[in-house]
Motif scaffolding. Structure first.
Motif, PDB file in Angstrom:
ATOM      1  N   ALA A  89      36.707  83.045  40.533  1.00 58.00           N
ATOM      2  CA  ALA A  89      37.491  83.796  41.198  1.00 58.00           C
ATOM      3  C   ALA A  89      37.991  84.878  40.951  1.00 58.00           C
ATOM      4  CB  ALA A  89      39.031  83.179  41.609  1.00 58.00           C
ATOM      5  N   ILE A  90      38.425  85.146  39.538  1.00 55.80           N
ATOM      6  CA  ILE A  90      39.153  86.815  39.235  1.00 55.80           C
ATOM      7  C   ILE A  90      37.881  87.350  38.983  1.00 55.80           C
ATOM      8  CG2 ILE A  90      39.992  87.701  37.580  1.00 55.80           C
ATOM      9  CD1 ILE A  90      41.317  84.689  36.003  1.00 55.80           C
ATOM     10  N   ARG A  91      36.731  87.464  38.545  1.00 59.97           N
ATOM     11  CA  ARG A  91      35.326  87.929  38.403  1.00 59.97           C
ATOM     12  C   ARG A  91      35.617  88.330  40.156  1.00 59.97           C
ATOM     13  NH1 ARG A  91      29.530  87.916  36.012  1.00 59.97           N
ATOM     14  NH2 ARG A  91      29.034  89.856  36.174  1.00 59.97           N
ATOM     15  N   ALA A  92      35.271  87.615  41.326  1.00 57.74           N
ATOM     16  CA  ALA A  92      34.997  88.009  42.522  1.00 57.74           C
ATOM     17  C   ALA A  92      36.379  89.082  42.693  1.00 57.74           C
ATOM     18  CB  ALA A  92      34.936  87.191  43.682  1.00 57.74           C
ATOM     19  N   PHE A  93      37.002  88.905  42.271  1.00 53.63           N
ATOM     20  CA  PHE A  93      38.178  90.009  42.911  1.00 53.63           C
ATOM     21  C   PHE A  93      38.117  90.844  41.931  1.00 53.63           C
ATOM     22  CE2 PHE A  93      40.253  86.006  44.674  1.00 53.63           C
ATOM     23  CZ  PHE A  93      40.052  86.268  46.156  1.00 53.63           C
ATOM     24  N   GLU A  94      37.313  91.047  40.908  1.00 59.43           N
ATOM     25  CA  GLU A  94      37.450  92.457  40.344  1.00 59.43           C
ATOM     26  C   GLU A  94      36.345  93.159  40.773  1.00 59.43           C
ATOM     27  OE1 GLU A  94      36.878  91.221  36.166  1.00 59.43           O
ATOM     28  OE2 GLU A  94      38.792  90.683  35.782  1.00 59.43           O
ATOM     29  N   VAL A  95      35.508  92.583  41.806  1.00 62.70           N
ATOM     30  CA  VAL A  95      34.381  93.341  41.596  1.00 62.70           C
ATOM     31  C   VAL A  95      34.467  93.704  43.694  1.00 62.70           C
ATOM     32  CG1 VAL A  95      32.821  92.815  41.379  1.00 62.70           C
ATOM     33  CG2 VAL A  95      32.712  91.576  42.681  1.00 62.70           C
ATOM     34  N   TYR A 100      37.522  83.932  48.559  1.00 67.44           N
ATOM     35  CA  TYR A 100      36.855  83.657  47.429  1.00 67.44           C
ATOM     36  C   TYR A 100      36.732  82.234  48.302  1.00 67.44           C
ATOM     37  CZ  TYR A 100      34.757  81.740  43.220  1.00 67.44           C
ATOM     38  OH  TYR A 100      34.367  81.675  42.066  1.00 67.44           O
ATOM     39  N   LEU A 101      35.850  81.441  48.746  1.00 67.76           N
ATOM     40  CA  LEU A 101      35.815  80.308  49.673  1.00 67.76           C
ATOM     41  C   LEU A 101      35.042  79.285  48.539  1.00 67.76           C
ATOM     42  CD1 LEU A 101      35.104  80.979  53.031  1.00 67.76           C
ATOM     43  CD2 LEU A 101      37.157  80.410  52.350  1.00 67.76           C
ATOM     44  N   LEU A 102      35.663  78.192  48.098  1.00 71.45           N
ATOM     45  CA  LEU A 102      35.158  76.599  47.688  1.00 71.45           C
ATOM     46  C   LEU A 102      33.832  75.761  48.493  1.00 71.45           C
ATOM     47  CD1 LEU A 102      38.053  76.158  44.732  1.00 71.45           C
ATOM     48  CD2 LEU A 102      35.588  77.451  44.741  1.00 71.45           C
ATOM     49  N   LYS A 103      33.032  75.292  48.290  1.00 72.60           N
ATOM     50  CA  LYS A 103      33.104  74.896  48.854  1.00 72.60           C
ATOM     51  C   LYS A 103      32.742  72.835  48.485  1.00 72.60           C
ATOM     52  CE  LYS A 103      28.454  76.776  48.213  1.00 72.60           C
ATOM     53  NZ  LYS A 103      26.852  76.989  48.142  1.00 72.60           N
ATOM     54  N   PRO A 104      33.107  72.415  49.325  1.00 73.91           N
ATOM     55  CA  PRO A 104      32.536  72.603  50.896  1.00 73.91           C
ATOM     56  C   PRO A 104      34.515  73.291  51.901  1.00 73.91           C
ATOM     57  CG  PRO A 104      33.724  70.095  50.864  1.00 73.91           C
ATOM     58  CD  PRO A 104      33.589  71.016  49.116  1.00 73.91           C
ATOM     59  N   ILE A 105      33.400  74.258  52.630  1.00 75.40           N
ATOM     60  CA  ILE A 105      34.501  74.992  53.171  1.00 75.40           C
ATOM     61  C   ILE A 105      35.505  74.219  54.206  1.00 75.40           C
ATOM     62  CG2 ILE A 105      34.804  77.123  54.020  1.00 75.40           C
ATOM     63  CD1 ILE A 105      32.429  78.283  52.789  1.00 75.40           C
TER      64      ILE A 105
END
Length: 158
Positions: A89-95, A100-105
């Motif tokens: 998650a942190i890396r996702a927001f850094e880009v 950021y969704l967690l499975k199962p959605i």
């Protein structure tokens, strides 16, 4: 508002189908393609220029972050990362991921993400429109100044 052109990228067909089903009732979202790995995603993003990409983090050949690096920040559409792991998650927001969704959605969480996407894309299109209008006004002011210099005399001979 124009339709949001979305690309679904996940190596799991069941995950893509789940996203597709949740998007079926959204009149303003059009699915323009699906990819099962990161390399396909890079090609599809460059070819179709989607507004939004639902992007799995862990995939064969090229992971979600690899896709972001290949495309580059300046040409990257809005991205919503989807994964079964919260550790990215942190890396996702850094880009600059939009969400950021967690499975199962969960459907309620998916709807919250779509609201965020609509808000962000609406702001982006408004900013682009404002930039275009400002440029047009600049051109008009410049051409008006040129017109005044060429059309009007400083003196009138009688």
């Amino acid at each position: 508002m124009q339709k949001i052109r979305a690309l679904l990228v996940d190596d799991e067909p069941i995950a893509r189908r789940g996203i597709r089903q949740q998007l079926q009732s959204e009149a303003d979202v059009e699915i323009i393609g699906e990819c099962s790995n990161g390399q396909e995603a890079v090609v599809a993003i460059r070819k179709h220029a989607p507004d939004l990409v639902f992007l799995d983090v862990q995939m064969p050949l090229l992971n979600g972050f690899g896709v972001v690096e290949e495309i580059g920040a300046e040409r990257l559409p809005a991205v919503v990362f989807i994964t079964a792991y919260d550790e990215y998650a942190i890396r996702a927001f850094e880009v600059n991921a939009l969400d950021y969704l967690l499975k199962p959605i969960e459907p309620s969480r998916f709807q919250k993400t779509l609201r965020r996407v609509r808000d962000q894309l609406g702001q982006t299109s408004e900013m682009q429109l404002n930039k275009k209008l400002a440029a047009l006004l600049g051109l008009l002011e410049h051409s008006d100044a040129v017109f005044r210099k060429q059309s009007y005399q400083d003196r009138l001979v009688v």
